[in-house]
Design a protein around this motif. Sequence first.
Motif, mmCIF file in Angstrom:
data_model
loop_
_atom_site.group_PDB
_atom_site.id
_atom_site.type_symbol
_atom_site.label_atom_id
_atom_site.label_comp_id
_atom_site.label_asym_id
_atom_site.label_seq_id
_atom_site.Cartn_x
_atom_site.Cartn_y
_atom_site.Cartn_z
ATOM 1 N N LEU A 27 0.844 -1.181 0.000
ATOM 2 C CA LEU A 27 0.000 0.000 0.000
ATOM 3 C C LEU A 27 0.889 1.243 0.000
ATOM 4 O O LEU A 27 2.070 1.172 0.348
ATOM 5 N N PRO A 28 0.327 2.401 -0.352
ATOM 6 C CA PRO A 28 1.124 3.633 -0.322
ATOM 7 C C PRO A 28 1.397 4.099 1.097
ATOM 8 O O PRO A 28 0.790 3.619 2.059
ATOM 9 N N VAL A 29 2.320 5.053 1.213
ATOM 10 C CA VAL A 29 2.568 5.759 2.463
ATOM 11 C C VAL A 29 1.936 7.137 2.333
ATOM 12 O O VAL A 29 2.271 7.900 1.424
ATOM 13 N N VAL A 30 1.018 7.461 3.216
ATOM 14 C CA VAL A 30 0.324 8.747 3.185
ATOM 15 C C VAL A 30 0.764 9.578 4.386
ATOM 16 O O VAL A 30 0.623 9.146 5.527
ATOM 17 N N THR A 31 1.323 10.751 4.110
ATOM 18 C CA THR A 31 1.751 11.687 5.147
ATOM 19 C C THR A 31 0.840 12.904 5.072
ATOM 20 O O THR A 31 0.658 13.474 3.987
ATOM 21 N N GLN A 32 0.267 13.334 6.193
ATOM 22 C CA GLN A 32 -0.784 14.344 6.114
ATOM 23 C C GLN A 32 -0.823 15.243 7.337
ATOM 24 O O GLN A 32 -0.323 14.902 8.404
ATOM 25 N N GLY A 33 -1.452 16.387 7.144
ATOM 26 C CA GLY A 33 -1.652 17.334 8.228
ATOM 27 C C GLY A 33 -2.366 18.561 7.701
ATOM 28 O O GLY A 33 -2.678 18.667 6.511
ATOM 29 N N ALA A 34 -2.618 19.508 8.579
ATOM 30 C CA ALA A 34 -3.313 20.735 8.193
ATOM 31 C C ALA A 34 -3.018 21.818 9.219
ATOM 32 O O ALA A 34 -2.562 21.537 10.331
ATOM 33 N N VAL A 35 -3.282 23.054 8.817
ATOM 34 C CA VAL A 35 -3.195 24.193 9.729
ATOM 35 C C VAL A 35 -4.504 24.957 9.620
ATOM 36 O O VAL A 35 -4.976 25.253 8.516
ATOM 37 N N VAL A 36 -5.100 25.248 10.766
ATOM 38 C CA VAL A 36 -6.389 25.939 10.835
ATOM 39 C C VAL A 36 -6.173 27.342 11.399
ATOM 40 O O VAL A 36 -5.440 27.526 12.380
ATOM 41 N N PHE A 37 -6.816 28.333 10.777
ATOM 42 C CA PHE A 37 -6.629 29.736 11.143
ATOM 43 C C PHE A 37 -7.937 30.330 11.681
ATOM 44 O O PHE A 37 -9.020 29.785 11.462
ATOM 45 N N GLN A 38 -7.798 31.465 12.372
ATOM 46 C CA GLN A 38 -8.976 32.115 12.936
ATOM 47 C C GLN A 38 -9.851 32.752 11.860
ATOM 48 O O GLN A 38 -11.038 32.964 12.079
ATOM 49 N N ASN A 58 -10.970 28.563 6.176
ATOM 50 C CA ASN A 58 -9.914 28.949 7.122
ATOM 51 C C ASN A 58 -8.882 27.854 7.354
ATOM 52 O O ASN A 58 -8.212 27.835 8.390
ATOM 53 N N ALA A 59 -8.716 26.927 6.401
ATOM 54 C CA ALA A 59 -7.792 25.809 6.591
ATOM 55 C C ALA A 59 -6.917 25.582 5.360
ATOM 56 O O ALA A 59 -7.347 25.785 4.227
ATOM 57 N N VAL A 60 -5.687 25.152 5.617
ATOM 58 C CA VAL A 60 -4.768 24.685 4.579
ATOM 59 C C VAL A 60 -4.393 23.257 4.941
ATOM 60 O O VAL A 60 -3.941 22.991 6.055
ATOM 61 N N LEU A 61 -4.585 22.344 4.002
ATOM 62 C CA LEU A 61 -4.407 20.919 4.253
ATOM 63 C C LEU A 61 -3.418 20.345 3.243
ATOM 64 O O LEU A 61 -3.398 20.750 2.085
ATOM 65 N N TYR A 62 -2.595 19.392 3.680
ATOM 66 C CA TYR A 62 -1.670 18.748 2.751
ATOM 67 C C TYR A 62 -1.708 17.232 2.919
ATOM 68 O O TYR A 62 -1.968 16.709 4.003
ATOM 69 N N VAL A 63 -1.467 16.543 1.817
ATOM 70 C CA VAL A 63 -1.393 15.084 1.808
ATOM 71 C C VAL A 63 -0.249 14.684 0.884
ATOM 72 O O VAL A 63 -0.210 15.090 -0.279
ATOM 73 N N GLY A 64 0.686 13.898 1.404
ATOM 74 C CA GLY A 64 1.734 13.313 0.589
ATOM 75 C C GLY A 64 1.442 11.845 0.362
ATOM 76 O O GLY A 64 1.136 11.106 1.302
ATOM 77 N N TYR A 65 1.493 11.413 -0.901
ATOM 78 C CA TYR A 65 1.137 10.038 -1.271
ATOM 79 C C TYR A 65 2.331 9.425 -1.978
ATOM 80 O O TYR A 65 2.739 9.887 -3.043
ATOM 81 N N ALA A 66 2.951 8.408 -1.386
ATOM 82 C CA ALA A 66 4.203 7.863 -1.914
ATOM 83 C C ALA A 66 4.088 6.368 -2.179
ATOM 84 O O ALA A 66 3.544 5.615 -1.369
ATOM 85 N N GLN A 67 4.624 5.968 -3.322
ATOM 86 C CA GLN A 67 4.713 4.562 -3.675
ATOM 87 C C GLN A 67 6.141 4.241 -4.123
ATOM 88 O O GLN A 67 6.823 5.090 -4.687
ATOM 89 N N ILE A 68 6.569 3.008 -3.866
ATOM 90 C CA ILE A 68 7.794 2.496 -4.472
ATOM 91 C C ILE A 68 7.379 1.660 -5.672
ATOM 92 O O ILE A 68 6.629 0.680 -5.530
ATOM 93 N N LYS A 69 7.848 2.045 -6.849
ATOM 94 C CA LYS A 69 7.447 1.379 -8.084
ATOM 95 C C LYS A 69 8.636 0.627 -8.677
ATOM 96 O O LYS A 69 9.775 1.078 -8.599
ATOM 97 N N THR A 70 8.363 -0.490 -9.287
ATOM 98 C CA THR A 70 9.383 -1.218 -10.020
ATOM 99 C C THR A 70 9.680 -0.491 -11.324
ATOM 100 O O THR A 70 8.762 0.009 -11.985
ATOM 101 N N VAL A 71 10.947 -0.399 -11.676
ATOM 102 C CA VAL A 71 11.330 0.257 -12.921
ATOM 103 C C VAL A 71 10.574 -0.387 -14.083
ATOM 104 O O VAL A 71 10.542 -1.612 -14.225
ATOM 105 N N GLY A 72 9.955 0.447 -14.909
ATOM 106 C CA GLY A 72 9.121 -0.031 -16.003
ATOM 107 C C GLY A 72 7.645 0.140 -15.714
ATOM 108 O O GLY A 72 6.834 0.221 -16.651
ATOM 109 N N GLN A 73 7.270 0.203 -14.425
ATOM 110 C CA GLN A 73 5.882 0.484 -14.057
ATOM 111 C C GLN A 73 5.589 1.964 -14.228
ATOM 112 O O GLN A 73 6.451 2.812 -14.003
ATOM 113 N N ARG A 74 4.346 2.263 -14.591
ATOM 114 C CA ARG A 74 3.938 3.648 -14.794
ATOM 115 C C ARG A 74 3.763 4.352 -13.453
ATOM 116 O O ARG A 74 3.231 3.798 -12.500
#
Length: 250
Positions: free
Chosen positions: A124-135, A215-231
Amino acid sequence: MRGVDRKASRSRSTAVAAGLLALGMLTGCSGEAPEPLTTPPYTVDSIRLGLVSPGDLGDGATEIKDNGHSSHVVYTPPNSIPTCPYSQRSENIEVEVQPAIEPVGGNPTGRSIVAPQLVGPSSLPVVTQGAVVFQSASLADDTMNTVVAESAKCPATFSVLGGPPSVLGDYQVGSRSIEIGGWKGFAQHLVHTSPPDVNPDTYDDLVTVVVHKANAVLYVGYAQIKTVGQRADSDEKVKTLLKTTLARLG
């Protein structure tokens, strides 16, 4: 030499799970979007309702809290928003660019990771995430403008010549605008290939999405390790994932 290759491969797998904390996306999501669990203006607690959970990724996924320890292979503060991942490791970037922005006046949700127990080409992928909420929405607007401006400095290509084997090699970066359910921002696609004598068989396929609404900024990082030749397909998969998760935020 194959023993060295296997050791480097394990190191890279660990780094994708831990190093992507520096920022620093799912199969099978389909059907109608769920009913919103919350609406703007957002709070830290309400934003957490929309973040990716292990159930969004499927069997074998688990959630890990980022402890903010600065010994990560590629470190950024856990309250920051990613702009140009891995750039702090490069020796050949000619324009000064920050890998992440620490916003002023916001309340961070903290950074979390949803990942499989063992990271590899078929996992499965590795998902790194978080957000910052403002007034206010205006403060969130200003922060998003700063993040977009900094991310625009990220070069199309750069290299990392020294450091752990997991981060050595060449990086190609592309960015495009994105809008999902009223959340607007950018998706930055990064492909990392290792030197042939370190790991010739796989490459890292990472997409970082930063979006803003109300009032929010959100981020998500989605990472996969792919075999060379895979799209490389993280950009498609993260968009599918976010259509489900962002719908929970209304």
